[in-house]
Motif scaffolding. Structure first.
Motif, PDB file in Angstrom:
ATOM      1  N   LYS A 217       0.832  -1.217   0.000  1.00 23.93           N
ATOM      2  CA  LYS A 217       0.000   0.000   0.000  1.00 23.93           C
ATOM      3  C   LYS A 217       0.858   1.256   0.000  1.00 23.93           C
ATOM      4  N   ALA A 218       2.008   1.203   0.727  1.00 20.72           N
ATOM      5  CA  ALA A 218       2.891   2.369   0.759  1.00 20.72           C
ATOM      6  C   ALA A 218       3.456   2.661  -0.624  1.00 20.72           C
ATOM      7  N   THR A 220       2.072   1.876  -3.487  1.00 17.81           N
ATOM      8  CA  THR A 220       0.968   2.408  -4.301  1.00 17.81           C
ATOM      9  C   THR A 220       0.738   3.884  -4.007  1.00 17.81           C
ATOM     10  N   ILE A 221       0.759   4.224  -2.725  1.00 19.19           N
ATOM     11  CA  ILE A 221       0.548   5.627  -2.351  1.00 19.19           C
ATOM     12  C   ILE A 221       1.693   6.505  -2.857  1.00 19.19           C
ATOM     13  N   ARG A 222       2.947   5.985  -2.728  1.00 21.02           N
ATOM     14  CA  ARG A 222       4.086   6.773  -3.219  1.00 21.02           C
ATOM     15  C   ARG A 222       4.013   6.968  -4.737  1.00 21.02           C
ATOM     16  N   ALA A 225       1.512   9.559  -5.450  1.00 17.27           N
ATOM     17  CA  ALA A 225       2.019  10.878  -5.058  1.00 17.27           C
ATOM     18  C   ALA A 225       3.067  11.382  -6.045  1.00 17.27           C
TER      19      ALA A 225
END
Length: 334
Positions: A217-218, A220-222, A225
């Protein structure tokens, strides 16, 4: 002459005194056996030759016949904590269960007919609670009992155990079972270390899985972003390029307008700007006597152009833009 008569003490019989003492002793014993003191923590049954006559549960001084007996029972709440026992759950987990039972006597007559003493009553209640608890525990899985949220079945199971034990104890022994609760629920000592090691291994697997999901998930979020940042930077750079282009176009337009108004003065300013950029405190020039630059520094402009009238300035502003900028008035020679 008469001889003197000797006086002898008259001996009274002893049996009346002994009888009086015996009767007094009997009366004293009868009085002591007739007095009945009831404590506020107990209930007393008056029995006559083993048969219950009356129940006294009011504390204070009472009376009974000397030939009658008293049987006192503690009417306070009793708390029994039997030693742990091993029991099986529905999923065949062997557990060491420790519990406590709180109860009191409510029907003394039934209590006298069934168990008669408090230790016997404790043993009966203990066996009853153990059998009911083992039966209830065999109908539940360990995972459903050992939970930290409100969905645990442990409270409901203990409520059922309390109700069943209370119903059976009240019917058979005249006892009121108030509560049955667990004190400890654990694995047996001989398998406890192995079970704990297995639990640690399972928890490590769950932790590794959770960390992997978190890292995914991290990432994907990065990525989202970074994409948003690249989009924002591209839009900002495009807007900056547009603003810079508009500024340069406006600067070129102003310079062309100034050049068209007075070409000679504009050429003079550009020459000075060129000299200012070329010369500083560390620059040394060696000029010839006929150098245009030396002539400009010593004599100035030979024939400055007249200032144009407004009509001439308007005509110059409408003049076409020169293709190239005019060269400086003179060159710098080393």
């Amino acid at each position: 002459m008469h001889q003197p008569i000797e006086s002898r003490p008259v001996s009274l019989p002893r049996w009346p005194m002994i009888l009086a003492l015996f009767l007094g002793l009997i009366v004293l014993v009868a009085f002591a056996r007739s007095v009945l003191i009831v404590d506020q923590t107990e209930a007393v049954y008056v029995t006559e030759f083993g048969r219950s006559v009356r129940l006294i549960d009011t504390p204070g001084l009472h009376w009974k016949w000397p030939y009658q007996s008293r049987r006192g029972f503690d009417k306070r709440l009793q708390l029994d904590s039997p030693p742990p026992r091993e029991m099986l759950t529905k999923d065949k987990k062997n557990l060491e269960i420790a519990w406590y039972v709180s109860w009191r006597i409510t029907d003394v007559e039934k209590f006298l007919r069934s168990v008669r003493t408090l230790p016997d009553a404790s043993a009966r209640v203990e066996d009853m609670a153990a059998s009911v608890l083992a039966a209830e525990l065999g109908g539940h899985d360990l995972a459903g009992l050992v939970r930290v949220d409100r969905s645990s079945a442990l409270d409901a199971m203990m409520a059922d155990v309390t109700a069943r034990v209370a119903d059976q104890a009240g019917k058979e022994y005249g006892l009121q079972v108030v509560d049955v609760r667990l004190r400890r629920l654990n694995y047996p000592e001989e398998v406890r270390s192995a079970v704990f090691e297995q639990i640690r291994s399972e928890r490590k697997k769950v932790a590794a899985k959770t960390r992997a999901e978190g890292e995914s998930k991290a990432r994907t979020i990065r990525s989202a972003a970074d994409l948003e940042r690249a989009k924002t930077v591209a839009e900002a750079e495009a807007e900056a390029a547009r603003v810079v282009g508009e500024g340069e176009a406006e600067s070129t337009r102003i310079a062309n307008a100034a050049h068209a108004a007075d070409p000679a003065f504009y050429q003079f300013l550009k020459t000075l700007e060129t000299y200012r950029a070329a010369l500083d405190q560390k620059t040394t020039l060696v000029l010839a006597a006929d150098s245009d630059f030396l002539r400009l520094l010593t004599r100035g402009v030979a024939n400055p152009a007249p200032v144009p009238t407004p009509s001439v300035a308007r005509t110059a502003q409408t003049a076409p833009k020169p293709e190239t900028e005019p060269a400086p008035a003179s060159e710098t020679k080393p």
